[in-house]
Write an enzyme that holds these catalytic residues in place. Structure first.
Site, mmCIF file in Angstrom:
data_model
loop_
_atom_site.group_PDB
_atom_site.id
_atom_site.type_symbol
_atom_site.label_atom_id
_atom_site.label_comp_id
_atom_site.label_asym_id
_atom_site.label_seq_id
_atom_site.Cartn_x
_atom_site.Cartn_y
_atom_site.Cartn_z
ATOM 1 N N GLN A 148 18.413 36.435 -1.463
ATOM 2 C CA GLN A 148 19.376 35.589 -0.735
ATOM 3 C C GLN A 148 20.780 36.180 -0.703
ATOM 4 O OE1 GLN A 148 18.738 32.966 1.062
ATOM 5 N NE2 GLN A 148 16.595 32.732 0.488
ATOM 6 N N CYS A 190 10.279 26.347 -2.734
ATOM 7 C CA CYS A 190 9.640 27.269 -3.698
ATOM 8 C C CYS A 190 10.451 27.345 -4.987
ATOM 9 C CB CYS A 190 9.451 28.666 -3.118
ATOM 10 S SG CYS A 190 8.400 28.687 -1.686
HETATM 11 C C1 LIG Z 1 15.630 33.691 -3.935
HETATM 12 C C2 LIG Z 1 14.352 34.138 -3.291
HETATM 13 N N1 LIG Z 1 13.571 35.007 -3.938
HETATM 14 C C3 LIG Z 1 12.419 35.457 -3.423
HETATM 15 C C4 LIG Z 1 11.966 35.016 -2.201
HETATM 16 C C5 LIG Z 1 10.678 35.527 -1.669
HETATM 17 O O1 LIG Z 1 10.886 36.360 -0.575
HETATM 18 P P1 LIG Z 1 9.651 36.888 0.282
HETATM 19 O O2 LIG Z 1 8.870 35.673 0.679
HETATM 20 O O3 LIG Z 1 10.282 37.591 1.428
HETATM 21 O O4 LIG Z 1 8.868 37.798 -0.595
HETATM 22 C C6 LIG Z 1 12.741 34.087 -1.487
HETATM 23 C C7 LIG Z 1 12.265 33.557 -0.196
HETATM 24 O O5 LIG Z 1 12.667 32.508 0.238
HETATM 25 C C8 LIG Z 1 13.958 33.651 -2.044
HETATM 26 O O6 LIG Z 1 14.738 32.781 -1.406
#
Ligand SMILES: Cc1ncc(COP(=O)(O)O)c(C=O)c1O
Length: 406
Positions: free
Chosen positions: A203, A364
């Site tokens: 982020q 999430c």
């Molecule tokens: C803080 C953070 N970490 C990790 C992720 C995971 O990213 P990705 O789904 O692109 O692997 C996200 C996705 O929203 C996130 O906001």
């Protein structure tokens, strides 16, 4: 400040669309971002003119594709202040973090060691460490947050002081509260106890200049699709000395030095961690997104988005029917809120009917939600193409929706 917002908006073809009969207002940039035409053009151009597997052909198109892919790695490295060989291409942040857990983690964590994460971590930077701890019978320590949504620094110190603390995983920026963690200071504290710092930069990278060497991060992971690049590719930065000492993650073509029927030796970084055909079309478009960000200037983007999120915060805090969740000392353009009398999903659907795309859910981050006593929030996450006018229109739509739902 001279920020050419009207011109920038024209660079993103999707923004001319209507949604449910209203101009599309995209406020879900924390989940993924829209793509400028230069990134879309890059994908079409590579497939139309330079589609050949990399690192394995002597013919001209393969050599050009290889050069483009490796140039992309150099572009991404320099964007975050890394050396080129310290950038591994991954499918995204999630794969990058799992790579660290399955290689560095498997090799270095033993029974009784301590792994530290924070309550604001996304599942991607929480579950891989929790599962590693379970596999290894290690301790798993979760650092709580203050009421404002900052890391509780007293507890953080206590967690680090637990004997055999080996890995500390934390986000640069929270995807729910927008908290920008003082990672340079935190990493100093982590190193002082002899642990390594795995930073989730998912982020952060689209919103501020990043310098992994200045932070002294051991690992830093991010995804292209959250920074105006294509989906399905991301990068993991690791310090060269740490990467060299780590065992490989996936085995297969391109990561080997020599293979015989009895044994295999592995090649040097970064290729040791890149088994199989890499996403060489995506890498070039990813670099194009980085060039686009650089052409605007990360300092300018950061300043513009700060003003915009301050404006949104001020406007939202004047609305009676909602409660803003968290008030961290440093904030990225991410704001979570809950309607006081309606359900966040219902409000999200009402807003969608008026053209506003924003996320409702647990984002999430269930441990964070539980700690806040919530299951769902609505999240406004802004990007470099959002405007004051969009926020004004949103405030009107929000007030209208809250009235209809009350
Ligand atoms: C803080 C953070 N970490 C990790 C992720 C995971 O990213 P990705 O789904 O692109 O692997 C996200 C996705 O929203 C996130 O906001």
């Amino acid at each position: 400040m001279n920020y050419p917002i009207e011109q920038i908006r024209k660079d993103f073809p999707i923004l001319t669309q209507e949604m449910n009969g209203h101009p599309l207002v995209f406020f879900d940039n924390g989940a993924t971002t829209q793509k400028p035409q230069v990134v879309i053009d890059s994908l079409v151009k590579s497939y139309s003119t330079c589609n050949a597997n990399v690192h394995r052909g002597v013919y001209k198109m393969s050599r050009t594709a290889t050069q483009n892919h490796e140039d992309a790695r150099a572009t991404i490295a320099s964007f975050i202040g890394a050396n080129t060989e310290e950038i591994l291409f991954t499918s995204g942040t999630t794969e990058g973090i799992n790579l660290i857990a399955y290689t560095y983690g498997e090799a270095n964590i033993n029974e009784g060691d301590n792994i530290v994460v924070t309550m604001m971590d996304h599942h991607s930077n929480f579950v891989p460490w929790q599962q590693l701890a379970l596999r290894k019978k290690a301790r798993f320590t979760v650092v709580p947050l203050t009421d404002e949504g900052d890391i509780d620094r007293q507890y953080f110190k206590k967690a680090l002081a637990i004997p055999h603390t080996k890995i500390v995983a934390l986000p640069h920026v929270s995807n729910v509260l927008g908290t920008v963690n003082p990672i340079e200071e935190l990493i100093k504290e982590i190193h002082a106890v002899g642990a390594i710092a795995a930073i989730d930069g998912a982020q952060a990278v689209a919103h501020m200049p990043i310098d992994v060497k200045k932070y002294d991060a051991d690992f830093y992971t991010f995804s292209s699709h959250k920074m105006y690049g294509p989906t399905g590719i991301g990068a993991l930065y690791g310090k060269a000395s740490i990467l060299r000492a780590m065992p490989p993650f996936l085995f297969g073509g391109e990561m080997i030095e020599n293979v015989s029927t009895d044994a295999t030796t592995f090649t040097d970084i970064p290729y040791k961690f890149e088994a199989g055909t890499p996403n060489f079309i995506g890498s070039v478009a990813f670099a194009e997104a980085v060039h686009y960000l650089e052409s605007l200037g990360m300092d300018n983007i950061e300043q513009y988005e700060k003003q915009l999120s301050h404006y949104a915060y001020t406007k939202l805090s004047q609305i009676k029917g909602i409660k803003i969740v968290g008030n961290p000392s440093q904030r990225d353009p991410v704001l979570s809120f809950i309607p006081i009398t309606a359900h966040p999903y219902d409000l999200g659907l009402f807003l969608d009917q008026q053209g506003f795309a924003l996320r409702s859910g647990h984002h999430c981050a269930e441990p964070l939600m539980h700690s806040l006593g919530l299951t769902t929030t609505l999240r406004l996450s802004l990007g470099l193409y959002n405007s004051v006018e969009e926020i004004d229109a949103f405030i009107v739509a929000l007030e209208r929706s809250l009235k209809m739902l009350s």
